[in-house]
Scaffold this active site. Structure first.
Site, mmCIF file in Angstrom:
data_model
loop_
_atom_site.group_PDB
_atom_site.id
_atom_site.type_symbol
_atom_site.label_atom_id
_atom_site.label_comp_id
_atom_site.label_asym_id
_atom_site.label_seq_id
_atom_site.Cartn_x
_atom_site.Cartn_y
_atom_site.Cartn_z
ATOM 1 N N ARG A 160 0.839 -1.215 0.000
ATOM 2 C CA ARG A 160 0.000 0.000 0.000
ATOM 3 C C ARG A 160 0.869 1.259 0.000
ATOM 4 O O ARG A 160 0.570 2.238 0.678
ATOM 5 C CB ARG A 160 -0.926 0.037 1.231
ATOM 6 C CG ARG A 160 -1.981 -1.029 1.275
ATOM 7 C CD ARG A 160 -2.992 -0.882 0.131
ATOM 8 N NE ARG A 160 -4.139 -1.726 0.326
ATOM 9 C CZ ARG A 160 -4.207 -3.005 -0.050
ATOM 10 N NH1 ARG A 160 -3.185 -3.584 -0.639
ATOM 11 N NH2 ARG A 160 -5.307 -3.704 0.157
ATOM 12 N N SER A 235 -10.608 -0.583 2.833
ATOM 13 C CA SER A 235 -9.892 -0.685 4.111
ATOM 14 C C SER A 235 -9.514 0.709 4.596
ATOM 15 O O SER A 235 -8.862 1.454 3.872
ATOM 16 C CB SER A 235 -8.593 -1.468 3.937
ATOM 17 O OG SER A 235 -8.868 -2.741 3.430
ATOM 18 N N GLU A 331 -5.018 4.226 6.296
ATOM 19 C CA GLU A 331 -4.575 3.970 4.932
ATOM 20 C C GLU A 331 -5.183 4.978 3.951
ATOM 21 O O GLU A 331 -4.615 5.271 2.903
ATOM 22 C CB GLU A 331 -5.004 2.541 4.574
ATOM 23 C CG GLU A 331 -4.330 1.958 3.377
ATOM 24 C CD GLU A 331 -5.307 1.693 2.259
ATOM 25 O OE1 GLU A 331 -5.150 2.295 1.199
ATOM 26 O OE2 GLU A 331 -6.219 0.880 2.467
HETATM 27 N N1 EPU Z 1 -10.913 -10.389 10.204
HETATM 28 C C1 EPU Z 1 -11.628 -10.379 11.373
HETATM 29 N N2 EPU Z 1 -12.647 -9.479 11.509
HETATM 30 C C2 EPU Z 1 -12.980 -8.625 10.497
HETATM 31 C C3 EPU Z 1 -12.234 -8.624 9.316
HETATM 32 C C4 EPU Z 1 -11.200 -9.524 9.189
HETATM 33 O O1 EPU Z 1 -11.356 -11.145 12.297
HETATM 34 O O2 EPU Z 1 -13.938 -7.861 10.688
HETATM 35 C C5 EPU Z 1 -9.865 -11.407 10.031
HETATM 36 C C6 EPU Z 1 -10.326 -12.487 9.045
HETATM 37 O O3 EPU Z 1 -11.009 -13.501 9.690
HETATM 38 C C7 EPU Z 1 -9.048 -12.980 8.457
HETATM 39 C C8 EPU Z 1 -8.159 -11.752 8.486
HETATM 40 O O4 EPU Z 1 -8.744 -10.837 9.402
HETATM 41 O O5 EPU Z 1 -8.462 -13.954 9.267
HETATM 42 C C9 EPU Z 1 -7.961 -11.121 7.123
HETATM 43 O O6 EPU Z 1 -9.206 -10.670 6.608
HETATM 44 P P1 EPU Z 1 -9.449 -10.487 5.024
HETATM 45 O O7 EPU Z 1 -9.065 -11.717 4.313
HETATM 46 O O8 EPU Z 1 -10.846 -9.979 4.867
HETATM 47 O O9 EPU Z 1 -8.392 -9.415 4.567
HETATM 48 P P2 EPU Z 1 -7.876 -8.062 5.249
HETATM 49 O O10 EPU Z 1 -6.481 -8.245 5.699
HETATM 50 O O11 EPU Z 1 -8.866 -7.611 6.264
HETATM 51 C C10 EPU Z 1 -6.829 -7.137 3.024
HETATM 52 C C11 EPU Z 1 -6.844 -5.854 2.253
HETATM 53 C C12 EPU Z 1 -8.130 -5.714 1.447
HETATM 54 C C13 EPU Z 1 -8.200 -6.892 0.475
HETATM 55 C C14 EPU Z 1 -8.174 -8.196 1.307
HETATM 56 C C15 EPU Z 1 -8.123 -9.421 0.425
HETATM 57 C C16 EPU Z 1 -5.491 -4.286 3.550
HETATM 58 C C17 EPU Z 1 -5.471 -3.083 4.420
HETATM 59 N N3 EPU Z 1 -6.700 -4.726 3.180
HETATM 60 O O12 EPU Z 1 -7.897 -7.082 3.975
HETATM 61 O O13 EPU Z 1 -8.025 -4.524 0.679
HETATM 62 O O14 EPU Z 1 -9.381 -6.837 -0.300
HETATM 63 O O15 EPU Z 1 -6.983 -8.236 2.138
HETATM 64 O O16 EPU Z 1 -6.858 -9.527 -0.160
HETATM 65 O O17 EPU Z 1 -4.427 -4.820 3.217
HETATM 66 C C18 EPU Z 1 -8.616 -2.213 0.505
HETATM 67 O O18 EPU Z 1 -7.419 -1.951 0.544
HETATM 68 O O19 EPU Z 1 -9.489 -1.315 0.392
HETATM 69 C C19 EPU Z 1 -9.058 -3.596 0.658
HETATM 70 C C20 EPU Z 1 -10.350 -3.924 0.760
#
Ligand code: EPU
Length: 337
Positions: A160, A235, A331
């Site tokens: 990012r 995010s 972010e």
């Molecule tokens: N999780 C929770 N609670 C929540 C959300 C997530 O416990 O409310 C846990 C999930 O269970 C999982 C972990 O966090 O174990 C990761 O969650 P997820 O796979 O949804 O991905 P993320 O790390 O929350 C990142 C990116 C997203 C992207 C997804 C998929 C960042 C800041 N965000 O989210 O990007 O779509 O991975 O690759 O890196 C964006 O930048 O706008 C965005 C949506």
């Protein structure tokens, strides 16, 4: 090129924040942009408005980059080189690539925003980052009105992050992005758990680009709010990277903490998990809230102000810090002037 007065920016930011621009101009070509730069040097740029939190009216001239067009530069046996103008909508461009059987960007389906801002924060999802396919970024240098080319390496891409958020921030207007995509032997990234599950549910064993794109669209729709229905900027926080030592301490108290090793000594933990564990998931304060299915996404249920969203973000940062001693970094671009 018409400069309009007192324009609401609600339709120009995906958070749907209703602030005003005292002067506003939409730019449709590089020629218009160069002409504008001859007389104006102090302005506020807006493109897809998808990574933006506006907290007050903008007194400077707001310049909306709306330069459209895609050109094919070169084709090899297995690859194609394209240049895409900054004002093209990102998701429509990805869908067009899939319809042409150009591979590389399918995992980035349904990301809001425009092509021209995709390199700034190096958009990424489901194991792919846009940097993986970018060959070059062209940008107009504001001080000199000259077009400058940044190679992939010169963009200094990170998670990012890029040179456009750091060393040269505010100095250039990104006008086009060039990509190298595959036309055969596509390198698909399906290792991300949710994609594998989705493909299995659909009983797809040998996925096409379209299968992957469709799977990602379904996954995103199931947990991320559509900005056309509920204002948001994806995010809101970055996933923090902490030391292994701190992580092991946290894991003792929270055995279920999700984690991704970054190096021998550092671990990335999901901000969404931290925010959820701090009690904010699905919470609503007036029209500002935390999305009920993904705690990393702050939402505007209708008439929240940018300041209300920002205050909620601060409350979340303080609570997460108290509970986990982790400082969440915002972010989204918060615009306060
Ligand atoms: N999780 C929770 N609670 C929540 C959300 C997530 O416990 O409310 C846990 C999930 O269970 C999982 C972990 O966090 O174990 C990761 O969650 P997820 O796979 O949804 O991905 P993320 O790390 O929350 C990142 C990116 C997203 C992207 C997804 C998929 C960042 C800041 N965000 O989210 O990007 O779509 O991975 O690759 O890196 C964006 O930048 O706008 C965005 C949506």
């Amino acid at each position: 090129m018409v400069i309009k007065k007192n324009i609401s920016l609600k339709a120009y930011n995906t958070f749907g924040i209703d602030v005003k621009a005292s002067r506003f101009v939409s730019i449709a070509s590089l020629y218009e942009l160069k002409q504008l730069l001859n007389s104006e040097k102090d302005f506020f740029l807006i493109s897809g408005g998808s990574n933006l939190l506006l907290t007050r009216d903008i007194e400077r001239l707001v310049v909306h980059i709306n330069i459209q067009g895609i050109s094919i530069d070169h084709e090899e046996e297995n690859t194609v080189d394209l240049t895409v103008n900054g004002g093209e909508n990102w998701h429509e461009f990805v869908l067009w690539c899939i319809s042409e059987n150009y591979g590389g960007l399918e995992n980035l389906s349904l990301i809001p925003g425009n092509v021209g801002t995709s390199p700034i924060q190096n958009i990424g999802a489901y194991g792919v980052e846009v940097k993986d396919c970018i060959t070059k970024v062209e940008a107009l240098e504001i001080a000199t009105n000259k077009l400058v080319s940044f190679s992939n390496e010169a963009c200094n891409f990170g998670y990012r992050n890029s040179i456009f958020k750091n060393e040269v921030k505010g100095k250039y207007i990104l006008t086009s992005v060039s990509f190298r995509l595959t036309t055969k032997n596509h390198q698909l990234t399906t290792s991300y758990g949710a994609i594998e599950n989705e493909l299995a549910v659909q009983k797809i064993k040998i996925p096409t680009l379209k299968n992957i794109s469709d799977a990602i669209i379904r996954i995103r729709k199931s947990k991320l709010p559509d900005p056309k229905e509920i204002g948001n900027s994806g995010s809101f926080f970055k996933n923090p990277v902490i030391s292994k030592k701190q992580f092991l301490r946290l894991q003792k108290e929270n055995p279920s903490i999700p984690n991704y090793p970054v190096s021998e000594t550092e671990i990335k933990v999901p901000a969404g998990w931290l925010v959820e564990q701090s009690g904010f998931k699905g919470k609503r304060f007036g029209d500002a809230g935390v999305h009920e299915k993904q705690a990393l996404v702050l939402v505007n249920y209708g008439s929240a102000t940018g300041i209300e969203i920002f205050q909620l973000a601060e409350k979340i940062q303080q609570t997460v810090f108290k509970k986990f001693e982790i400082a969440l970094e915002i972010e989204v671009n918060v615009v306060a002037s």
